[in-house]
Motif scaffolding. Sequence first.
Motif, short mmCIF file in Angstrom:
data_model
loop_
_atom_site.label_atom_id
_atom_site.label_comp_id
_atom_site.label_asym_id
_atom_site.label_seq_id
_atom_site.Cartn_x
_atom_site.Cartn_y
_atom_site.Cartn_z
N ASN A 137 0.87 -1.18 0.00
CA ASN A 137 0.00 0.00 0.00
C ASN A 137 0.90 1.22 0.00
O ASN A 137 1.53 1.54 1.01
CB ASN A 137 -0.91 -0.01 1.23
N LEU A 138 0.98 1.90 -1.12
CA LEU A 138 1.89 3.03 -1.27
C LEU A 138 1.08 4.32 -1.21
O LEU A 138 0.60 4.83 -2.20
CB LEU A 138 2.64 2.90 -2.61
N TYR A 139 0.91 4.80 0.02
CA TYR A 139 0.13 6.02 0.27
C TYR A 139 -1.25 5.96 -0.37
O TYR A 139 -1.69 6.88 -1.05
CB TYR A 139 0.91 7.25 -0.22
N GLY A 140 -1.91 4.82 -0.15
CA GLY A 140 -3.26 4.65 -0.65
C GLY A 140 -3.37 4.01 -2.02
O GLY A 140 -4.47 3.71 -2.48
N THR A 141 -2.22 3.78 -2.68
CA THR A 141 -2.22 3.15 -4.00
C THR A 141 -1.69 1.73 -3.88
O THR A 141 -0.55 1.51 -3.48
CB THR A 141 -1.33 3.94 -4.99
N LYS A 142 -2.53 0.77 -4.25
CA LYS A 142 -2.13 -0.63 -4.24
C LYS A 142 -1.11 -0.84 -5.35
O LYS A 142 -1.39 -0.59 -6.53
CB LYS A 142 -3.36 -1.52 -4.46
N THR A 143 0.10 -1.31 -4.99
CA THR A 143 1.23 -1.32 -5.91
C THR A 143 1.93 -2.67 -5.88
O THR A 143 2.20 -3.22 -4.81
CB THR A 143 2.24 -0.22 -5.53
N VAL A 144 2.25 -3.21 -7.05
CA VAL A 144 3.00 -4.45 -7.12
C VAL A 144 4.47 -4.11 -7.40
O VAL A 144 4.78 -3.31 -8.29
CB VAL A 144 2.43 -5.42 -8.20
N ILE A 145 5.37 -4.67 -6.60
CA ILE A 145 6.80 -4.42 -6.75
C ILE A 145 7.53 -5.74 -6.95
O ILE A 145 7.13 -6.78 -6.43
CB ILE A 145 7.39 -3.65 -5.54
N MET A 146 8.63 -5.69 -7.70
CA MET A 146 9.41 -6.90 -8.00
C MET A 146 10.76 -6.48 -8.58
O MET A 146 10.97 -5.29 -8.88
CB MET A 146 8.66 -7.77 -9.01
N HIS A 147 11.65 -7.46 -8.76
CA HIS A 147 12.90 -7.14 -9.44
C HIS A 147 12.64 -6.87 -10.92
O HIS A 147 13.12 -5.88 -11.47
CB HIS A 147 13.93 -8.26 -9.28
N GLY A 148 11.91 -7.76 -11.56
CA GLY A 148 11.54 -7.55 -12.95
C GLY A 148 12.00 -8.61 -13.92
O GLY A 148 11.52 -8.66 -15.06
N ASP A 149 12.93 -9.49 -13.50
CA ASP A 149 13.43 -10.50 -14.43
C ASP A 149 12.36 -11.51 -14.84
O ASP A 149 12.40 -12.05 -15.94
CB ASP A 149 14.65 -11.21 -13.86
N GLU A 192 0.58 -9.57 -14.54
CA GLU A 192 0.95 -9.36 -13.14
C GLU A 192 0.07 -8.30 -12.49
O GLU A 192 -0.36 -8.45 -11.34
CB GLU A 192 2.42 -8.96 -13.03
N LEU A 193 -0.20 -7.22 -13.20
CA LEU A 193 -1.06 -6.18 -12.66
C LEU A 193 -2.45 -6.72 -12.39
O LEU A 193 -3.05 -6.46 -11.34
CB LEU A 193 -1.12 -4.99 -13.62
N GLU A 194 -2.98 -7.47 -13.34
CA GLU A 194 -4.34 -7.98 -13.19
C GLU A 194 -4.42 -9.10 -12.16
O GLU A 194 -5.40 -9.17 -11.40
CB GLU A 194 -4.86 -8.43 -14.55
N ASP A 195 -3.41 -9.96 -12.11
CA ASP A 195 -3.42 -11.02 -11.10
C ASP A 195 -3.39 -10.45 -9.69
O ASP A 195 -3.90 -11.07 -8.74
CB ASP A 195 -2.20 -11.94 -11.29
N ASN A 196 -2.76 -9.28 -9.53
CA ASN A 196 -2.64 -8.66 -8.21
C ASN A 196 -3.60 -7.50 -7.99
O ASN A 196 -3.53 -6.81 -6.97
CB ASN A 196 -1.19 -8.19 -8.00
N ASP A 197 -4.49 -7.29 -8.99
CA ASP A 197 -5.49 -6.23 -8.91
C ASP A 197 -4.85 -4.87 -8.60
O ASP A 197 -5.26 -4.16 -7.69
CB ASP A 197 -6.54 -6.58 -7.85
N CYS A 198 -3.80 -4.53 -9.37
CA CYS A 198 -3.07 -3.29 -9.17
C CYS A 198 -3.06 -2.45 -10.44
O CYS A 198 -3.15 -3.00 -11.55
CB CYS A 198 -1.63 -3.57 -8.76
N GLN A 199 -2.89 -1.15 -10.28
CA GLN A 199 -2.74 -0.24 -11.42
C GLN A 199 -1.35 0.39 -11.45
O GLN A 199 -1.07 1.19 -12.33
CB GLN A 199 -3.81 0.87 -11.36
N LEU A 200 -0.51 0.02 -10.50
CA LEU A 200 0.85 0.57 -10.45
C LEU A 200 1.84 -0.56 -10.21
O LEU A 200 1.64 -1.40 -9.33
CB LEU A 200 0.97 1.61 -9.34
N MET A 201 2.91 -0.56 -11.01
CA MET A 201 4.00 -1.53 -10.86
C MET A 201 5.33 -0.79 -10.81
O MET A 201 5.55 0.17 -11.55
CB MET A 201 4.00 -2.51 -12.04
N ILE A 202 6.21 -1.25 -9.93
CA ILE A 202 7.57 -0.70 -9.82
C ILE A 202 8.55 -1.86 -9.90
O ILE A 202 8.41 -2.85 -9.17
CB ILE A 202 7.76 0.06 -8.50
#
Length: 241
Positions: free
Chosen positions: A104-116, A182-192
Motif C-alpha cells: 500500500n503506497l500512500y493509498g495506492t495498491k502497488t506491485v513491486i518486483m525485481h523484474g526479471d 501481473e497487474l491484473e493477477d494482483n489487482d493493481c494499477q501501479l507496478m515498480i
Amino acid sequence: MLTYFIADLHLTQERADITDCFLSFLRNEAPKAEKLYILGDFFEFWVGDDDDHPFVLNIANELKKLSAIGTELFFIVGNRDFLIGKKYAKKCGMTLLPDVQVINLYGTKTVIMHGDSLCIDDIEYQKFRKKSRSWWWSKGIQCLPLWLRKKMARDYRAKSAMKKNDLTPEIMDVTQSEVVKELEDNDCQLMIHGHTHRPAIHQLEANGKPATRIVLGDWYEQGAWLKFTPDGYELLSTSFK
C-alpha cells in the motif's frame, strides 16, 4: 512522508565509484525516508550468506545504521543476488520480501518486483531462473566451498556478458502481456521494478483502466532512485563524484 526505491546497484569492491555513491545516498538521502525498498541486483553477485568478506560486512553495517535511526528496509532478490537469505538480511536490519509483493503506497495498491520474471521472451534465462530458485539447487550450490562458488559466479558473469551480445533489445526487455498479467493477477494499477536498466515511466492499460509501470535506473554510470510521496513520484539521479 517519503519512500525510496532502488535497484541494480551491482555493488562490487571493483567499483568503488558505485559504492561511494551508494554510501553517500545512505547517509544523506535515505534517512529522510520512512521506507527504503531495494528491488534486487543489489550486489554484482552473491554466493551465500556465509561470505564474510569485509566489503559485504561494511555494506551490512551501513544499512543497519540506517535501520537503527528509523528507516524501514525491505529487500527483493534479483537475478544476481537471489541467494541472499535471512542471515545477511538480519545483519542489514532489512526484511526479505517474496519475488512479487503488493504494498500500500500512500493509498495506492502497488506491485513491486525485481523484474526479471517479466522478460519471458528470454526462454533460456527463464529456464535457468526456474532451476536456480528451486530449494534443491540452492541447497546443493551452498554446500560447495565458498571459493568455488565465487569462481562459478565469475564464470557465469563472463558467460552472461557474452550472451547479451547475441540478444536483441526486445528479448532482454519485459514482455508487455506479462506486465498486464501481473497487474491484473494482483489487482493493481501501479507496478515498480528494475532489472532492465531502462529507467522510464510507462502508461498502459490493465484491469480495463489506465495503469503505470515505473522502471528503476541502474547504478553503472550514476546513482538512481525513485522518490515517492503522497503527492507524486519522480525518478532521480546523481552523478558519481
